[in-house]
Write an enzyme that holds these catalytic residues in place. Structure first.
Site, PDB file in Angstrom:
ATOM      1  N   GLU A   1      24.243 -25.944 -11.358  1.00  0.00           N
ATOM      2  CA  GLU A   1      24.568 -27.262 -10.801  1.00  0.00           C
ATOM      3  C   GLU A   1      23.293 -27.979 -10.391  1.00  0.00           C
ATOM      4  O   GLU A   1      22.414 -27.400  -9.753  1.00  0.00           O
ATOM      5  CB  GLU A   1      25.478 -27.173  -9.567  1.00  0.00           C
ATOM      6  CG  GLU A   1      26.905 -26.798  -9.879  1.00  0.00           C
ATOM      7  CD  GLU A   1      27.832 -26.939  -8.684  1.00  0.00           C
ATOM      8  OE1 GLU A   1      27.551 -27.752  -7.773  1.00  0.00           O
ATOM      9  OE2 GLU A   1      28.835 -26.214  -8.655  1.00  0.00           O
TER      10      GLU A   1
ATOM     11  N   GLU B   1      28.911 -20.812  -4.613  1.00  0.00           N
ATOM     12  CA  GLU B   1      28.452 -21.296  -3.303  1.00  0.00           C
ATOM     13  C   GLU B   1      29.204 -20.694  -2.111  1.00  0.00           C
ATOM     14  O   GLU B   1      29.863 -21.424  -1.356  1.00  0.00           O
ATOM     15  CB  GLU B   1      28.557 -22.829  -3.236  1.00  0.00           C
ATOM     16  CG  GLU B   1      27.725 -23.554  -4.260  1.00  0.00           C
ATOM     17  CD  GLU B   1      27.687 -25.073  -4.023  1.00  0.00           C
ATOM     18  OE1 GLU B   1      28.272 -25.546  -3.037  1.00  0.00           O
ATOM     19  OE2 GLU B   1      27.067 -25.766  -4.845  1.00  0.00           O
TER      20      GLU B   1
END
Ligand code: IFM
Length: 481
Positions: A391, A210
Site C-alpha cells: 500500500e 495493519e
C-alpha cells in the site's frame, strides 16, 4: 519544499461502463494508442528502470470494495455492525454497496488488464466464505473468489490474497473477538481452509493487514470497528493478532501448498525533530510502538527488549503472552509486505509534529524519502527478506485530473527505485487503491482510487493517474518529470 512536476497527460480518461463477459481479451475501451504486439515502449534519457519482472500492482480490500453485504450467504462482520451504528462514519456511509465490485468483478478485471497490472492484492472477506467465522464454508462466497482469481490468472495478473483486512466476523466478535486468545486459532483454521480451497491458484498470501491500525483505531481510540476505547484490551488484541499470523504461517506450511506467505505491516520511519538528546530518546520510544513492536515478533520471534516488562504491572498483556508465543509469531515468513504512508517526527517532550505538506487525509504527511529510509532500515535491522510494497497512495479532491496523485506516486516510485539501487530486495509496488472505495470512518468522502467510481451509479472512469500508471508499467520504469 516538494518538487512540483509538470505533467503531460497524453491520454484522456475513458468512461468504462457495464459488465463484460469473462472472455480473455474482451477488455473495455481504453483510449490507449495502439502499439504493435511485442513492441516494448522505452524509457527516455534520465528515466529510472525497474528490475525485470518487477510486480507493479494495485490493492483493495473486501469490505471497502465488494458490497453485496447480505448476498449469497455472507455473514456480517464487525464493519457491517459498526458502520450501521449512528455517528460512526461520515454521513452514515456503509460498505453495503461500496464499489459494487462483487457484481462488477469482470469489469474490474478488464480494467486491471488494461492498466497492465502484474499483481493484484485483494482481501478475502472471512464472513463471506465462513459466515460464522468457524465451521462450514459458504460455497457461494468462495465461488466469488474463484471467479476473481481465475479472472486474474486468465489475464496474466498474479493474485495476492490477504486473509484479514479488519473485517472480523461478527459471530466471533460476539464471542470476544481478538481479545480472546481462541480468535488466533479460529483465524488459523479459516486460513487453512483458504489454503486448501484456493492454494492451487493463489501462491502469494498475506496473513494480516495493519494489525497496528486495528489496535490503535479499533481498540484504543475506537474510531474503527469494533469501536473499543480500552488500552488494556488493545494490547492484548494486538498480541492475539500477531499470534494469529504465526499460527496461519504454520498452517500454510502444514498444507504443503507451494507459495509464499507473510504479514502486511504499516510502518513509519520515526525521526527526532531536532538534534537534542531528549528528542532522540523519545523518537526511539515511538519507534518501538510504530515499528519494532510489530517487526521484532514477526521477523525476530521476540518482542523488543523491555516492551513487555514496560507494561503496567497488572496489565492483562503480561499474562496474555505465554511461553512459546513469540516463537510461534516468528515462524519463518517468506516475505514482508510493507505499507508506507507517512513519517513521524518526535519532539523532546514526546509530541508529534508535522513538517511537510499533508493530504486530504490530514494524517498523511507527504515524505517520499521516508520510504527509502524505511526500506533500507528493514534490510539493515532485519536482514534480506524479500519485500513488496502493498500500500502507498493518497486521497485527493481532484477528481479525474489527479495530477497531485501522479506527483505523489512518481516521488514514491523514485524512492523505491533508490532503495533497490541500495540493495533492498524490493519485488513489487501496489498502489492504494485500484478503485475509489469505502474509506472506513471517512466513508466515501476520501477518494483514493486510480479509477473513479461514481458514488451514485458506480460507473468506472479512469483518472489521469491510471493513464500515467499504465505507462509506468508498460515501460517498467519512470520517465523524468
Ligand atoms: O484504506 C486504508 C486501507 O484499508 C488500509 N491502509 C490505509 C488505507 C488508507 O487509509
Amino acid at each position: 519544499m516538494r518538487r512540483r512536476h509538470v505533467l503531460t497527460l497524453a491520454a484522456v480518461s475513458a468512461v468504462v461502463s457495464g459488465c463484460s463477459p469473462d472472455k480473455p481479451g474482451a477488455s473495455t475501451s481504453t483510449g490507449t494508442p495502439a502499439r504493435t504486439a511485442g513492441e516494448a515502449p522505452t524509457l527516455g534519457p534520465g528515466g529510472l528502470a525497474f528490475p525485470k519482472g518487477f510486480a507493479w500492482g494495485a490493492s483493495t480490500s473486501a469490505y471497502q470494495v465488494e458490497g453485496a453485504a447480505a448476498e449469497d450467504g455472507r455473514g456480517p462482520s464487525v464493519w457491517d455492525t459498526f458502520s450501521h451504528q449512528p455517528g460512526r462514519t461520515l454521513g452514515g456511509d456503509t460498505g453495503d454497496v461500496a464499489a459494487d465490485h462483487y457484481h462488477r468483478v469482470y469489469e474490474d478485471l478488464d480494467l486491471m488488464k488494461d492498466l497492465g497490472l502484474k499483481s493484484y492484492r485483494f482481501s478475502i472477506s472471512w464472513s463471506r466464505v465462513m459466515p460464522q467465522g468457524q465451521g462450514a464454508l459458504n460455497a457461494k462466497g468462495l465461488d466469488f473468489y474463484h471467479r476473481l482469481v481465475d479472472g486474474l490468472l486468465t489475464r496474466g495478473i498474479t493474485p495476492m490474497a490477504t486473509l484479514f483486512h479488519w473485517d472480523t466476523p461478527q459471530a466471533l466478535q460476539d464471542k470476544g473477538g481478538w481479545e480472546q486468545r481462541d480468535c488466533a486459532q479460529w483465524f488459523a483454521d479459516y486460513a487453512q481452509q483458504m489454503f486448501y480451497s484456493l492454494g492451487d491458484k493463489v501462491t502469494t498470501w498475506l496473513t494480516l493487514n495493519e494489525p497496528k491500525t486495528v489496535v490503535s483505531l479499533g481498540y484504543t481510540t475506537g474510531i474503527h470497528a469494533p469501536g473499543k476505547k480500552d488500552r488494556r484490551a488493545a494490547t492484548v488484541a494486538g498480541h492475539h493478532l500477531l499470534l494469529a499470523h504465526g499460527l496461519a504461517v504454520k498452517a500454510f506450511r502444514g498444507t504443503g501448498r507451494k507459495g509464499t506467505i507473510g504479514a502486511a505491516l504499516n510502518l513509519s520511519p520515526v525521526y527526532p525533530v531536532d538534534g537534542s538528546a531528549g528528542a532522540a530518546k523519545q523518537a526511539a520510544a515511538v519507534d518501538v510502538e510504530e515499528n519494532r513492536r510489530w517487526l521484532d515478533p514477526v521477523l525476530l520471534g521476540k518482542y523488543p527488549d523491555g516492551w513487555l516488562a514496560g507494561q503496567p504491572t497488572n496489565a492483562p498483556i503480561r499474562t496474555a503472552v505465554r511461553d512459546g508465543d513469540p516463537a510461534i509469531i516468528g515462524e519463518k515468513a517468506d516475505l514482508l509486505a510493507v505499507q508506507y504512508y507517512n513519517p513521524v517526527f518526535v519532539t523532546a517532550q514526546g509530541g508529534r509534529v508535522t513538517k511537510h505538506p499533508t493530504t486530504q487525509a490530514t494524517w498523511l504527511e507527504i515524505y517520499p524519502d521516508g520510504l527509502y529510509d524505511l526500506l533500507t532500515r528493514i534490510k539493515r535491522d532485519y536482514g534480506d527478506i524479500p519485500l513488496t510494497i502493498t500500500e502507498n497512495g493518497m486521497p485527493t479532491t481532484n477528481d479525474i485530473k489527479d495530477d497531485d496523485r501522479i506527483a505523489f506516486l512518481r516521488d514514491h516510485f523514485t524512492a523505491a527505485h533508490k532503495a533497490i539501487q541500495a540493495g533492498v530486495r524490493l519485488q513489487g509496488f501496489h498502489v492504494w487503491s485500484l478503485l475509489d472505495n469505502f474509506e472506513w470512518a471517512e466513508g466515501y468522502s476520501q477518494r483514493w482510487g486510480l479509477i473513479r467510481v461514481d458514488p451514485e451509479t458506480r460507473e468506472r472512469r479512469r483518472k489521469a493517474s491510471a493513464e500515467w500508471y499504465r505507462t509506468v508499467i508498460a515501460k517498467n520504469g519512470i520517465d523524468p518529470a
